[in-house]
Design a protein around this motif. Structure first.
Motif, PDB file in Angstrom:
ATOM      1  N   LEU A  52     -32.943  44.837  21.261  1.00 44.06           N
ATOM      2  CA  LEU A  52     -33.139  43.367  21.428  1.00 44.06           C
ATOM      3  C   LEU A  52     -33.847  43.172  22.867  1.00 44.06           C
ATOM      4  O   LEU A  52     -33.229  43.448  23.690  1.00 44.06           O
ATOM      5  N   LEU A  53     -35.013  42.689  23.034  1.00 46.27           N
ATOM      6  CA  LEU A  53     -35.781  42.502  24.351  1.00 46.27           C
ATOM      7  C   LEU A  53     -35.630  40.999  24.526  1.00 46.27           C
ATOM      8  O   LEU A  53     -36.247  40.153  23.466  1.00 46.27           O
ATOM      9  N   VAL A  54     -34.956  40.496  25.456  1.00 47.63           N
ATOM     10  CA  VAL A  54     -35.000  39.083  25.699  1.00 47.63           C
ATOM     11  C   VAL A  54     -35.631  38.891  27.023  1.00 47.63           C
ATOM     12  O   VAL A  54     -35.394  39.432  28.146  1.00 47.63           O
ATOM     13  N   GLY A  85     -46.487  34.207  35.374  1.00 49.02           N
ATOM     14  CA  GLY A  85     -46.432  34.398  36.817  1.00 49.02           C
ATOM     15  C   GLY A  85     -45.308  33.477  37.624  1.00 49.02           C
ATOM     16  O   GLY A  85     -45.520  32.981  38.585  1.00 49.02           O
ATOM     17  N   ARG A  86     -44.147  33.678  36.868  1.00 47.31           N
ATOM     18  CA  ARG A  86     -42.925  32.773  37.407  1.00 47.31           C
ATOM     19  C   ARG A  86     -41.951  33.701  37.268  1.00 47.31           C
ATOM     20  O   ARG A  86     -41.707  35.011  36.835  1.00 47.31           O
ATOM     21  N   LEU A  87     -40.614  33.382  37.852  1.00 47.62           N
ATOM     22  CA  LEU A  87     -39.445  34.000  38.100  1.00 47.62           C
ATOM     23  C   LEU A  87     -39.202  34.565  36.702  1.00 47.62           C
ATOM     24  O   LEU A  87     -38.735  33.975  35.592  1.00 47.62           O
ATOM     25  N   CYS A  88     -39.075  36.018  36.248  1.00 51.62           N
ATOM     26  CA  CYS A  88     -38.866  36.465  35.096  1.00 51.62           C
ATOM     27  C   CYS A  88     -37.624  37.347  35.151  1.00 51.62           C
ATOM     28  O   CYS A  88     -37.174  38.057  35.857  1.00 51.62           O
ATOM     29  N   ALA A  89     -36.486  36.942  34.093  1.00 47.10           N
ATOM     30  CA  ALA A  89     -35.391  37.689  33.831  1.00 47.10           C
ATOM     31  C   ALA A  89     -35.603  38.613  32.639  1.00 47.10           C
ATOM     32  O   ALA A  89     -35.818  37.778  31.472  1.00 47.10           O
ATOM     33  N   ILE A  90     -35.546  40.102  32.754  1.00 43.62           N
ATOM     34  CA  ILE A  90     -35.723  40.434  31.326  1.00 43.62           C
ATOM     35  C   ILE A  90     -34.440  41.580  30.951  1.00 43.62           C
ATOM     36  O   ILE A  90     -34.022  42.122  31.988  1.00 43.62           O
ATOM     37  N   SER A  91     -34.260  41.693  29.713  1.00 48.36           N
ATOM     38  CA  SER A  91     -32.896  42.638  29.392  1.00 48.36           C
ATOM     39  C   SER A  91     -33.215  43.198  28.168  1.00 48.36           C
ATOM     40  O   SER A  91     -34.002  42.603  27.207  1.00 48.36           O
ATOM     41  N   ILE A  92     -32.762  44.581  27.980  1.00 52.52           N
ATOM     42  CA  ILE A  92     -32.867  44.888  26.585  1.00 52.52           C
ATOM     43  C   ILE A  92     -31.232  45.224  26.214  1.00 52.52           C
ATOM     44  O   ILE A  92     -30.549  45.954  27.170  1.00 52.52           O
ATOM     45  N   PHE A  93     -30.913  44.936  24.981  1.00 46.95           N
ATOM     46  CA  PHE A  93     -29.555  45.223  24.709  1.00 46.95           C
ATOM     47  C   PHE A  93     -29.398  45.969  23.372  1.00 46.95           C
ATOM     48  O   PHE A  93     -30.531  45.889  22.667  1.00 46.95           O
ATOM     49  N   SER A  94     -28.349  46.801  23.267  1.00 47.37           N
ATOM     50  CA  SER A  94     -28.213  47.553  21.961  1.00 47.37           C
ATOM     51  C   SER A  94     -26.698  47.584  21.726  1.00 47.37           C
ATOM     52  O   SER A  94     -25.942  47.992  22.973  1.00 47.37           O
ATOM     53  N   PRO A  95     -26.286  47.622  20.712  1.00 45.98           N
ATOM     54  CA  PRO A  95     -26.744  47.255  19.580  1.00 45.98           C
ATOM     55  C   PRO A  95     -27.450  45.881  19.306  1.00 45.98           C
ATOM     56  O   PRO A  95     -26.822  44.814  20.096  1.00 45.98           O
ATOM     57  N   GLU A 104     -29.209  33.178  25.084  1.00 49.70           N
ATOM     58  CA  GLU A 104     -28.387  33.231  26.592  1.00 49.70           C
ATOM     59  C   GLU A 104     -28.101  34.729  26.928  1.00 49.70           C
ATOM     60  O   GLU A 104     -27.521  35.060  28.093  1.00 49.70           O
ATOM     61  N   GLY A 105     -28.516  35.428  25.742  1.00 52.82           N
ATOM     62  CA  GLY A 105     -28.206  37.242  26.151  1.00 52.82           C
ATOM     63  C   GLY A 105     -26.962  37.323  25.672  1.00 52.82           C
ATOM     64  O   GLY A 105     -26.425  36.831  24.523  1.00 52.82           O
ATOM     65  N   TYR A 106     -26.226  38.560  26.404  1.00 50.70           N
ATOM     66  CA  TYR A 106     -25.056  39.066  25.212  1.00 50.70           C
ATOM     67  C   TYR A 106     -23.899  38.020  25.492  1.00 50.70           C
ATOM     68  O   TYR A 106     -23.624  37.668  26.866  1.00 50.70           O
ATOM     69  N   VAL A 107     -23.180  37.986  24.505  1.00 48.36           N
ATOM     70  CA  VAL A 107     -21.946  37.103  24.475  1.00 48.36           C
ATOM     71  C   VAL A 107     -20.790  37.626  24.095  1.00 48.36           C
ATOM     72  O   VAL A 107     -20.935  38.206  23.030  1.00 48.36           O
ATOM     73  N   VAL A 108     -19.778  37.731  24.805  1.00 49.55           N
ATOM     74  CA  VAL A 108     -18.568  38.518  24.495  1.00 49.55           C
ATOM     75  C   VAL A 108     -17.988  37.818  22.822  1.00 49.55           C
ATOM     76  O   VAL A 108     -17.907  36.653  23.071  1.00 49.55           O
ATOM     77  N   GLY A 109     -17.602  38.588  21.979  1.00 47.52           N
ATOM     78  CA  GLY A 109     -16.983  38.080  20.900  1.00 47.52           C
ATOM     79  C   GLY A 109     -15.427  38.321  21.144  1.00 47.52           C
ATOM     80  O   GLY A 109     -15.028  38.701  22.085  1.00 47.52           O
ATOM     81  N   LYS A 110     -14.840  38.270  19.759  1.00 50.30           N
ATOM     82  CA  LYS A 110     -13.394  38.257  19.782  1.00 50.30           C
ATOM     83  C   LYS A 110     -12.960  39.772  20.374  1.00 50.30           C
ATOM     84  O   LYS A 110     -12.136  39.739  20.659  1.00 50.30           O
ATOM     85  N   GLU A 111     -13.751  40.603  19.918  1.00 53.72           N
ATOM     86  CA  GLU A 111     -13.478  42.128  20.024  1.00 53.72           C
ATOM     87  C   GLU A 111     -14.181  42.696  21.299  1.00 53.72           C
ATOM     88  O   GLU A 111     -14.410  43.875  21.619  1.00 53.72           O
ATOM     89  N   CYS A 112     -15.392  42.018  21.702  1.00 50.24           N
ATOM     90  CA  CYS A 112     -16.289  42.426  22.762  1.00 50.24           C
ATOM     91  C   CYS A 112     -16.933  43.730  22.301  1.00 50.24           C
ATOM     92  O   CYS A 112     -16.608  44.948  22.735  1.00 50.24           O
ATOM     93  N   ALA A 113     -18.003  43.762  21.596  1.00 46.77           N
ATOM     94  CA  ALA A 113     -18.703  44.702  20.915  1.00 46.77           C
ATOM     95  C   ALA A 113     -19.168  45.581  21.963  1.00 46.77           C
ATOM     96  O   ALA A 113     -19.497  45.239  23.466  1.00 46.77           O
ATOM     97  N   PRO A 114     -19.113  47.099  21.961  1.00 46.01           N
ATOM     98  CA  PRO A 114     -19.526  47.972  22.701  1.00 46.01           C
ATOM     99  C   PRO A 114     -20.981  47.938  23.057  1.00 46.01           C
ATOM    100  O   PRO A 114     -21.779  48.594  22.654  1.00 46.01           O
ATOM    101  N   VAL A 115     -21.547  47.105  24.153  1.00 48.13           N
ATOM    102  CA  VAL A 115     -22.936  46.973  24.469  1.00 48.13           C
ATOM    103  C   VAL A 115     -23.556  47.761  25.440  1.00 48.13           C
ATOM    104  O   VAL A 115     -22.671  48.043  26.492  1.00 48.13           O
ATOM    105  N   LEU A 116     -24.826  48.085  25.189  1.00 49.07           N
ATOM    106  CA  LEU A 116     -25.493  48.902  26.168  1.00 49.07           C
ATOM    107  C   LEU A 116     -26.626  47.820  26.633  1.00 49.07           C
ATOM    108  O   LEU A 116     -27.096  47.219  25.847  1.00 49.07           O
TER     109      LEU A 116
END
Length: 267
Positions: A52-54, A85-95, A104-116
Motif C-alpha cells: 500500500l502506497l500512501v 510542490g508542498r511538504l510530502c509524506a510518503i509511506s509504503i506498507f506491507s501487508p 492516517e497510515g498504519y494503525v495498531v489493531g488488537k493484535e498489532c499485525a506484523p507490519v513492514l
C-alpha cells in the motif's frame, strides 16, 4: 491538400516545441505547485505481492493506492508518479490488510499485525526525486515465558503510547493495548510497534462480568532501554522474556544477547 498538410505539420511541430519549452521552464521555476516533481521509487529489492502506497501533502491525503508488484513497476523495477510542490509524506506498507485506515497510515489493531514499512518526508524543490525502497520491520515480536499458567479470567497484555505510523514515518501517539496470545507451548506472544520512550508496560489483567481491572503492572519499557534494546534500528529485533514473578527477575533474550534484570511492580 498539400498546403493543409503543411499547416498541420507546422502546428504539431509548434505544439511539440511549446511542450519542450514548458518542461524546461518547469525545471527551473520555484513554483512546484504549477510544475509537480517527478517521483521515482526503486522497488527492485521488494518481492512479488501487494503493498500500500500512501501519500499525504501538507497533512491532506493525496492518494492511497494498492500496488501490485512487479506489475505496477517499469521494466527497471521503478514506480513513477508525480508529487505536488508542498511538504510530502510518503509511506509504503506491507501487508496491505495490516493498514486499517489508509488516510492516517498504519494503525495498531488488537493484535498489532506484523507490519513492514518504508517512509520519507520531504519538500519537493527540484524536478526529480529518486528513492530506493527497503521495507523495515516496524514491530517487535515479544514472547513471554512464565506467564502462561494464569488463573481463569486473567490475561496478559502490553500497553504503550504508540498506536500507529503516519505516512512519512512519524509515530502516532495514542493509548494502545495489545493482548499477549497464549501459545501451545504455554508462552504468550504479542507484537509491539516501534516505541519512542520507556512507557511500555506489561500488565496482568483480570476480567469478569463487570469489566476488567489491572492486577499487576510493571515498567517493561525502562528495562528494555536499560538493556540496550534499540527501538531506532531499521529492523526491530524480536524478544524473548522469561518472567519469574516469585524472584522478581526478568530475563531478556534476542538473537544477539541475553541479560537478566530485577524488576518491581508499578502496583
Amino acid at each position: 491538400m498539400k498546403h493543409r498538410t503543411g499547416q498541420s505539420s507546422i502546428s504539431v511541430m509548434l505544439a511539440s516545441v511549446c511542450s519542450i519549452v514548458s518542461f524546461l521552464c518547469c525545471t527551473v521555476r520555484d513554483d512546484r505547485d504549477v510544475c509537480p516533481s517527478r517521483l521515482e521509487l526503486d522497488c527492485t529489492g521488494l518481492g512479488p505481492g501487494e503493498v500500500l502506497l500512501v501519500l499525504r501533502s501538507e497533512g491532506v491525503l493525496d492518494h492511497a493506492d494498492t500496488i501490485s508488484l512487479p506489475d505496477a513497476l517499469g521494466a527497471d523495477g521503478t514506480w513513477r508518479g508525480d508529487v505536488p510542490g508542498r511538504l510530502c509524506a510518503i509511506s509504503i506498507f506491507s501487508p496491505v490488510e495490516a493498514v486499517a485506515t489508509p488516510r492516517e497510515g498504519y494503525v495498531v489493531g488488537k493484535e498489532c499485525a506484523p507490519v513492514l514499512a518504508w517512509s520519507r518526508c520531504f519538500v519537493p524543490e527540484r524536478p526529480l526525486y529518486n528513492f530506493s525502497v527497503k521495507l523495515g520491520k516496524e514491530y517487535c515480536r515479544i514472547t513471554l515465558r512464565g506467564v502462561g499458567d494464569l488463573p481463569e479470567g486473567m490475561s496478559c497484555r502490553l500497553r504503550s503510547r504508540v498506536d500507529g505510523i503516519k505516512p512519512g514515518g512519524e509515530l502516532s501517539t495514542g493509548d494502545c493495548e495489545v493482548e499477549a496470545v497464549l501459545q501451545g507451548d504455554g508462552s504468550r506472544v504479542a507484537n509491539v510497534l516501534r516505541q519512542r520512550d520507556d512507557s511500555l508496560l506489561l500488565e496482568i489483567v483480570e476480567k469478569d462480568g463487570e469489566g476488567e481491572k489491572v492486577c499487576r503492572s510493571f515498567a517493561l519499557g525502562g528495562i528494555l532501554i536499560k538493556a540496550g534494546y534499540d527501538w531506532d534500528a531499521p529492523d526491530l529485533e524480536d524478544l524473548v522474556l522469561d518472567v519469574d514473578f516469585a524472584k522478581g527477575l526478568l530475563g531478556l533474550k534476542t538473537d544477539k544477547w541475553s541479560k537478566t534484570f530485577e524488576f518491581a511492580f508499578v502496583f
